[in-house]
Design a protein around this motif. Structure first.
Motif, PDB file in Angstrom:
ATOM      1  N   ASP A   1       7.901  -2.847   7.086  1.00 12.08           N
ATOM      2  CA  ASP A   1       6.488  -3.114   7.314  1.00 12.08           C
ATOM      3  C   ASP A   1       6.212  -4.604   7.158  1.00 12.08           C
ATOM      4  O   ASP A   1       6.145  -5.116   6.047  1.00 12.08           O
ATOM      5  CB  ASP A   1       5.639  -2.302   6.329  1.00 12.08           C
ATOM      6  CG  ASP A   1       4.149  -2.477   6.548  1.00 12.08           C
ATOM      7  OD1 ASP A   1       3.738  -3.249   7.447  1.00 12.08           O
ATOM      8  OD2 ASP A   1       3.377  -1.825   5.827  1.00 12.08           O
TER       9      ASP A   1
ATOM     10  N   ASP B   1       5.729   4.693   6.429  1.00  7.97           N
ATOM     11  CA  ASP B   1       4.855   4.423   5.297  1.00  7.97           C
ATOM     12  C   ASP B   1       5.500   4.894   3.997  1.00  7.97           C
ATOM     13  O   ASP B   1       5.091   4.498   2.915  1.00  7.97           O
ATOM     14  CB  ASP B   1       3.492   5.103   5.490  1.00  7.97           C
ATOM     15  CG  ASP B   1       2.677   4.398   6.557  1.00  7.97           C
ATOM     16  OD1 ASP B   1       2.477   3.173   6.450  1.00  7.97           O
ATOM     17  OD2 ASP B   1       2.249   5.069   7.512  1.00  7.97           O
TER      18      ASP B   1
ATOM     19  N   ASN C   1       1.555   0.781  -1.334  1.00  4.26           N
ATOM     20  CA  ASN C   1       0.406   1.454  -0.723  1.00  4.26           C
ATOM     21  C   ASN C   1      -0.909   0.955  -1.313  1.00  4.26           C
ATOM     22  O   ASN C   1      -1.876   0.736  -0.580  1.00  4.26           O
ATOM     23  CB  ASN C   1       0.538   2.971  -0.871  1.00  4.26           C
ATOM     24  CG  ASN C   1       1.679   3.522  -0.039  1.00  4.26           C
ATOM     25  OD1 ASN C   1       2.118   2.905   0.930  1.00  4.26           O
ATOM     26  ND2 ASN C   1       2.195   4.668  -0.422  1.00  4.26           N
TER      27      ASN C   1
ATOM     28  N   ARG D   1      -3.914  -1.178   0.695  1.00  5.29           N
ATOM     29  CA  ARG D   1      -5.324  -0.751   0.656  1.00  5.29           C
ATOM     30  C   ARG D   1      -6.218  -1.886   0.186  1.00  5.29           C
ATOM     31  O   ARG D   1      -7.267  -2.147   0.771  1.00  5.29           O
ATOM     32  CB  ARG D   1      -5.485   0.467  -0.252  1.00  5.29           C
ATOM     33  CG  ARG D   1      -5.485   1.755   0.536  1.00  5.29           C
ATOM     34  CD  ARG D   1      -5.816   2.959  -0.346  1.00  5.29           C
ATOM     35  NE  ARG D   1      -4.582   3.731  -0.446  1.00  5.29           N
ATOM     36  CZ  ARG D   1      -3.901   3.974  -1.548  1.00  5.29           C
ATOM     37  NH1 ARG D   1      -4.336   3.581  -2.711  1.00  5.29           N
ATOM     38  NH2 ARG D   1      -2.789   4.651  -1.508  1.00  5.29           N
TER      39      ARG D   1
ATOM     40  N   LYS E   1      -3.938  -1.337   7.368  1.00  3.16           N
ATOM     41  CA  LYS E   1      -3.796   0.084   7.713  1.00  3.16           C
ATOM     42  C   LYS E   1      -2.365   0.553   7.540  1.00  3.16           C
ATOM     43  O   LYS E   1      -1.423  -0.242   7.542  1.00  3.16           O
ATOM     44  CB  LYS E   1      -4.248   0.314   9.149  1.00  3.16           C
ATOM     45  CG  LYS E   1      -5.708   0.020   9.346  1.00  3.16           C
ATOM     46  CD  LYS E   1      -6.131   0.258  10.763  1.00  3.16           C
ATOM     47  CE  LYS E   1      -7.613  -0.075  10.861  1.00  3.16           C
ATOM     48  NZ  LYS E   1      -8.188   0.239  12.106  1.00  3.16           N
ATOM     49  N   ARG E   2      -2.241   1.870   7.459  1.00  2.00           N
ATOM     50  CA  ARG E   2      -0.913   2.476   7.434  1.00  2.00           C
ATOM     51  C   ARG E   2      -0.233   2.230   8.784  1.00  2.00           C
ATOM     52  O   ARG E   2      -0.886   1.980   9.772  1.00  2.00           O
ATOM     53  CB  ARG E   2      -1.037   3.981   7.172  1.00  2.00           C
ATOM     54  CG  ARG E   2      -1.636   4.296   5.797  1.00  2.00           C
ATOM     55  CD  ARG E   2      -1.905   5.772   5.606  1.00  2.00           C
ATOM     56  NE  ARG E   2      -0.796   6.643   5.896  1.00  2.00           N
ATOM     57  CZ  ARG E   2       0.139   7.019   5.015  1.00  2.00           C
ATOM     58  NH1 ARG E   2       0.073   6.575   3.792  1.00  2.00           N
ATOM     59  NH2 ARG E   2       1.112   7.822   5.363  1.00  2.00           N
TER      60      ARG E   2
END
Length: 140
Positions: A24, A69, A126, A130, A135-136
Motif C-alpha cells: 500500500d 488491506d 488501519n 483512517r 481509503k482502503r
C-alpha cells in the motif's frame, strides 16, 4: 495453504524469476518498510509495486482472493506470501545491515513473533490510514 506448509523462501530462489512485492503506497509505514528492506543479492531484483496504482500484479492478487488491506503480498519464485508470511519471508531474505534491518530480522525471522506482532502492526496501519483520511485499497 497454512504458513507452516509454505516453502522456505530463503532456499533456492531461481535466478531470472519475476519477483515482486505489492504494498500500500498510501500507508506511510508500508512505504517506509519497503524502502528499508534490503533483499539479498541471491534473490535477484525485487520489484516494488504500489497496489494503489493497479496493474497486472494487483489483478493477479485480487484473482487469488488475497486482501491487500490485510497485508502486503510477496511473489517469490511463483509462490505467494501474504501478510505475516510476506514479512517473515522478507526477513529471511533481507540482509542484516544497520540496526533497523537487524531488529527487523530478529523480530520477523521467527514465525511465532511474526504471527503475534503482525496483527498489531496491521491495526496500527488501519488506524493511521483512517486518521490520515485515506481509503482502503478495496472499499467494502
Amino acid at each position: 495453504m497454512s504458513a507452516l506448509d509454505m516453502p522456505d523462501p530463503a532456499k533456492a530462489v531461481p535466478a531470472g524469476e519475476d519477483n515482486w512485492l505489492l504494498y500500500d503506497g498510501d500507508c506511510p509505514f508500508c512505504s517506509r518498510y519497503v524502502a528499508l528492506v534490503r533483499i539479498r543479492d541471491a534473490v535477484g531484483p525485487l520489484r516494488l509495486i504500489n497496489a494503489r496504482e493497479g496493474g497486472p500484479e494487483f489483478d493477479e492478487v485480487m484473482a487469488k482472493g488475497l486482501d491487500l488491506d490485510g497485508g502486503m503480498v510477496l511473489k517469490l519464485s511463483g509462490q505467494f506470501y501474504h501478510g505475516q508470511d510476506s514479512i517473515h519471508a522478507l526477513a529471511l531474505l533481507s540482509a542484516a545491515t544497520g540496526p533497523i534491518s537487524r531488529f527487523n530480522g530478529w523480530v520477523f525471522r521467527s514465525r511465532t513473533r511474526a504471527a503475534v506482532l503482525y496483527p498489531v502492526l496491521r491495526a496500527g496501519r488501519n488506524m493511521t490510514l483512517r486518521l490520515l483520511g485515506r481509503k482502503r485499497i478495496r472499499p467494502e
